[in-house]
Design a protein around this motif. Structure first.
Motif, PDB file in Angstrom:
ATOM      1  N   UNK A 115     -29.261   9.948  28.348  1.00  0.00           N
ATOM      2  CA  UNK A 115     -28.652  11.179  27.838  1.00  0.00           C
ATOM      3  C   UNK A 115     -29.467  12.405  28.244  1.00  0.00           C
ATOM      4  N   UNK A 116     -29.013  13.571  27.827  1.00  0.00           N
ATOM      5  CA  UNK A 116     -29.627  14.825  28.248  1.00  0.00           C
ATOM      6  C   UNK A 116     -31.035  15.032  27.697  1.00  0.00           C
ATOM      7  N   UNK A 117     -31.414  14.254  26.672  1.00  0.00           N
ATOM      8  CA  UNK A 117     -32.755  14.349  26.117  1.00  0.00           C
ATOM      9  C   UNK A 117     -33.745  13.435  26.839  1.00  0.00           C
ATOM     10  N   UNK A 118     -33.242  12.651  27.791  1.00  0.00           N
ATOM     11  CA  UNK A 118     -34.103  11.704  28.468  1.00  0.00           C
ATOM     12  C   UNK A 118     -34.185  10.365  27.778  1.00  0.00           C
ATOM     13  N   UNK A 119     -33.319  10.143  26.791  1.00  0.00           N
ATOM     14  CA  UNK A 119     -33.299   8.882  26.056  1.00  0.00           C
ATOM     15  C   UNK A 119     -32.357   7.892  26.736  1.00  0.00           C
ATOM     16  N   UNK A 120     -32.802   6.653  26.847  1.00  0.00           N
ATOM     17  CA  UNK A 120     -31.938   5.595  27.350  1.00  0.00           C
ATOM     18  C   UNK A 120     -30.941   5.222  26.257  1.00  0.00           C
ATOM     19  N   UNK A 121     -29.658   5.344  26.555  1.00  0.00           N
ATOM     20  CA  UNK A 121     -28.639   4.997  25.563  1.00  0.00           C
ATOM     21  C   UNK A 121     -28.041   3.625  25.836  1.00  0.00           C
ATOM     22  N   UNK A 122     -28.500   2.979  26.903  1.00  0.00           N
ATOM     23  CA  UNK A 122     -28.172   1.577  27.146  1.00  0.00           C
ATOM     24  C   UNK A 122     -29.314   0.966  27.934  1.00  0.00           C
ATOM     25  N   UNK A 123     -29.402  -0.354  27.929  1.00  0.00           N
ATOM     26  CA  UNK A 123     -30.369  -1.048  28.769  1.00  0.00           C
ATOM     27  C   UNK A 123     -29.775  -1.264  30.158  1.00  0.00           C
ATOM     28  N   UNK A 124     -30.598  -1.740  31.075  1.00  0.00           N
ATOM     29  CA  UNK A 124     -30.147  -2.028  32.439  1.00  0.00           C
ATOM     30  C   UNK A 124     -29.465  -3.399  32.460  1.00  0.00           C
ATOM     31  N   UNK A 125     -28.267  -3.432  31.885  1.00  0.00           N
ATOM     32  CA  UNK A 125     -27.549  -4.700  31.730  1.00  0.00           C
ATOM     33  C   UNK A 125     -26.264  -4.753  32.548  1.00  0.00           C
ATOM     34  N   UNK A 126     -25.843  -3.625  33.109  1.00  0.00           N
ATOM     35  CA  UNK A 126     -24.571  -3.582  33.819  1.00  0.00           C
ATOM     36  C   UNK A 126     -24.786  -3.867  35.305  1.00  0.00           C
TER      37      UNK A 126
END
Length: 374
Positions: A157-168
């Motif tokens: 997201x725009x704050x630099x937070x990961x909102x999902x893991x690298x699962x896709x």
């Protein structure tokens, strides 16, 4: 939530910029910009020029990228990055000469520093962006362990937070609040928060339009809503997105149109179709294109070699292998003399004439018309 290193520990705010209506123009292998009136505003001094986004444009000077404002002033100079994406929501993806990736603000400050193993960082769309990284995938085949190069995708997201893991195993940008992702051979959907809202159970999923998305199940096409519920069961041999409350479908080798209840609105009698726009759809019958209304009645008879969709009262049509534009009455108001054409946006369309990329206005005048003498 996992958070990448940020230099500014604040929530980003985004001021909506009025889109600068300047258009890149090439002259003698150099690029500059004209306005919508066809006046050259910025002289052709650049090796390359991209479109303006949020008041800024990526240009190349000595084949190195930099960022300019609508006055032509360098906001981010050359020599800092080897690659910069266009700005969206106040941020742009950039890569330095050591291959490290960042998101930068309009001052060129690195506000999100990404880990070294990030392979791709896409432009933000509706508050989140796609990241990817490479990895070795191990499979057993013919009794042997085989290692292949693969990729995994996630959202930030725009704050630099990961909102999902690298699962896709693949992931699209957000469009109209949702994005398609793939795991194995099946597709699902995430929302603009990176949350999985439709599990990966479909053979394919399209973008949401008019609240519906096309899905494929066992070779048949139907539609789901944003909660993943089937609203029109998969029954068609092919299906298109809904536009103006109507969608094209393929049944027994012919195309027709259905409404949002899944009822056949226009019988499948056409060889090819285009989506409805401005109340009309281009359809092919007996090898020629014409236009019908939402009742399936001909409003412009099928006399064209090809046709597209209406935009700003104009529609590109092909006549004797060349493209021109008609108005809503079917009059060819811009002669069919172009090799290729785009559609009109803000009164301007891009065209190709004798292999030269040009622009025309809605009156059919070639642009640029004049130079700025200031």
């Amino acid at each position: 939530m996992k958070k990448f290193s940020t230099l500014l520990v604040v929530c980003f705010t985004f001021t909506a910029f009025a889109q600068t209506k300047y258009y890149p123009v090439e002259r003698k292998n150099k690029w500059g910009y004209m306005n919508s009136e066809g006046t050259m505003i910025l002289p052709p001094n650049f090796d390359y020029a991209d479109e303006f986004y949020e008041g800024l444009a990526i240009v190349a000077v000595k084949n190195l990228p930099c960022v300019i404002n609508d006055k032509g002033l360098r906001i981010i100079d050359t020599g800092l990055y080897q690659n910069i994406s266009h700005f969206s929501q106040g941020l742009a993806s950039a890569m330095d000469f050591k291959g490290r990736r960042f998101y930068i603000n309009t001052k060129g400050e690195k506000v999100i520093i990404l880990p070294d193993d990030i392979y791709e960082a896409r432009t933000f769309s509706e508050g989140i962006a796609v990241l990817s990284k490479k990895l070795d995938e191990h499979i057993t085949k013919f009794g042997r362990d085989i290692s292949t190069l693969g990729y995994r995708f996630a959202y930030i997201n725009l704050k630099g937070e990961m909102v999902s893991d690298f699962v896709f195993e693949d992931a699209d940008d957000i469009v109209n609040g949702y994005a398609r992702f793939r795991q194995g051979t099946k597709f699902g959907l995430v929302n603009a928060k990176g949350q999985v809202v439709v599990k990966p159970t479909f053979d394919n999923i399209g973008n949401f339009n008019n609240g519906f998305a096309v899905v494929a199940v066992n070779g048949k096409y139907g539609y789901i809503n944003s909660e993943g519920a089937t609203v029109i069961k998969p029954q068609f041999e092919y299906a298109y997105d809904f536009t103006e409350g109507i969608a094209g479908v393929w049944v027994s080798g012919k195309y027709g149109f259905i409404n949002t209840a899944g009822e056949v609105k226009i019988q499948p009698t056409f060889e090819q179709i285009k989506p409805f726009s401005e109340g009309k759809a281009a359809v092919m019958k007996d090898g020629k294109w014409g236009f019908i209304n939402k009742n399936g009645e001909w409003v412009l008879r099928n006399v064209f070699d090809n046709a597209t969709v209406f935009s700003e009262g104009r529609c590109a049509v092909m006549v004797k292998r060349n493209w021109g534009f008609i108005d809503a009455t079917g009059s060819l108001i811009i002669p069919a003399e172009y090799d290729a054409v785009g559609s009109f946006h803000d009164g301007i369309a891009d065209v190709v004439y004798r292999d030269i990329n040009l622009y025309i206005n809605i009156r059919g005048q070639l642009l640029p018309i004049t130079d700025n003498k200031k």
